[in-house]
Design a protein around this motif. Sequence first.
Motif, PDB file in Angstrom:
ATOM      1  N   LYS A  10      -6.760  -7.815  -3.675  1.00 17.73           N
ATOM      2  CA  LYS A  10      -5.429  -7.450  -2.593  1.00 17.73           C
ATOM      3  C   LYS A  10      -6.095  -6.968  -1.489  1.00 17.73           C
ATOM      4  O   LYS A  10      -7.063  -6.577  -1.285  1.00 17.73           O
ATOM      5  CB  LYS A  10      -4.572  -6.511  -3.509  1.00 17.73           C
ATOM      6  N   ILE A  12      -4.577  -4.693   2.130  1.00 18.97           N
ATOM      7  CA  ILE A  12      -3.212  -3.618   2.627  1.00 18.97           C
ATOM      8  C   ILE A  12      -3.553  -3.154   3.843  1.00 18.97           C
ATOM      9  O   ILE A  12      -4.856  -2.854   4.034  1.00 18.97           O
ATOM     10  CB  ILE A  12      -3.026  -2.577   1.539  1.00 18.97           C
ATOM     11  N   THR A  14      -3.525  -0.201   6.347  1.00 21.29           N
ATOM     12  CA  THR A  14      -3.146   1.246   6.495  1.00 21.29           C
ATOM     13  C   THR A  14      -2.924   1.635   7.955  1.00 21.29           C
ATOM     14  O   THR A  14      -2.921   0.802   8.959  1.00 21.29           O
ATOM     15  CB  THR A  14      -4.239   2.177   5.927  1.00 21.29           C
ATOM     16  N   LYS A  18      -7.174  -2.483   7.886  1.00 27.65           N
ATOM     17  CA  LYS A  18      -6.785  -3.332   6.831  1.00 27.65           C
ATOM     18  C   LYS A  18      -7.898  -3.045   5.856  1.00 27.65           C
ATOM     19  O   LYS A  18      -9.144  -3.400   5.994  1.00 27.65           O
ATOM     20  CB  LYS A  18      -6.813  -4.929   7.160  1.00 27.65           C
ATOM     21  N   GLU A  94      -0.722   4.439   0.996  1.00 28.03           N
ATOM     22  CA  GLU A  94      -0.047   3.207   1.006  1.00 28.03           C
ATOM     23  C   GLU A  94       0.373   2.905  -0.215  1.00 28.03           C
ATOM     24  O   GLU A  94       1.393   2.344  -0.511  1.00 28.03           O
ATOM     25  CB  GLU A  94      -0.865   2.174   1.643  1.00 28.03           C
TER      26      GLU A  94
END
Length: 310
Positions: A10, A12, A14, A18, A94
């Motif tokens: 995955k 994400i 922040t 990234k 997050e």
Amino acid sequence: MALTEQSTGKDIQTKRWKLHYNEAGEGYPVIMLHGTGPGATGWSNFSRNVEGLSGKYRMIALDSPGWGGSDIVDGTFENRFMINAEAVKLLMDELGLEKAALVGNSMGGAATLQFCASYPERLSHMITMGAGFSPSPNIFVPGGLTEGIRIIVETYKNPTPENFRRLVSIMVYDSAFVTDELCKMRSDNALKSQANLDNWLKSFGPKFAPGMPTHELQARLAAYKGPSLFVHGRDDRVVPMEGSMRLVSLVENSALHIFNKCGHWAQIEHAEAFNALIDGFLQANGVTPSGGAGSVGAPVTGSKEKAWGG
């Protein structure tokens, strides 16, 4: 069905970077932090542990900034251990995680110690494996770079399969883990980002950005009251075992586990025993595992060649 990097991976965004991570399972969050080797990732360091423990816990293996699928960083401007600790905190923000258990190998162990010093209120269980910690001069081991660190530097400069064979050989006690497939895989992974290789070399040695002063880090670790487990391989040729011995004498609520016939990658060379150790430690210190089909200590799918650490 066996877990894969693709099925668990995955990304994400922040507040700063990234981040790429692998996630599997449900329940209490356990975040695993990889080492400094070229081509290292959370999945490469901890795939067998994520798979073996995901039946009981929410397993998260993070690519630190400057490695794997996470954003590139230049460690000459900020201390890498502090960057890595902040990345964990931002990831937790997050994901909405108030607290988590951290498991860090080598550089990841140093990041775990830094996280404990910087964000103790977000840490529930501190686990390091092969973490370097030298608040005073060594008395049992030679000074200067270890044999393993010298080979890591050489492999960053020239990440060929041949150099990776030397690197993997120095990381493990059992030569059965040193395979052509493994060495090529690590080389290919390292060469995916020349910028990450260059940035690591730029920040190594005298150009390494200063972090928290040693005396302050030591004082903050001594003040931590949460459960802590320090793990080391007796035959570690990268980070001397003395560091973990110092940690267990410094941190009040802590224990030390030494694996015999084990190098720098206890989580790979002794995956089933390592998984059982982590599971037992968490349960003995207040964590109730989730339900599920998985069971710690059961055979882990895949062969030794699939485990290609960091």
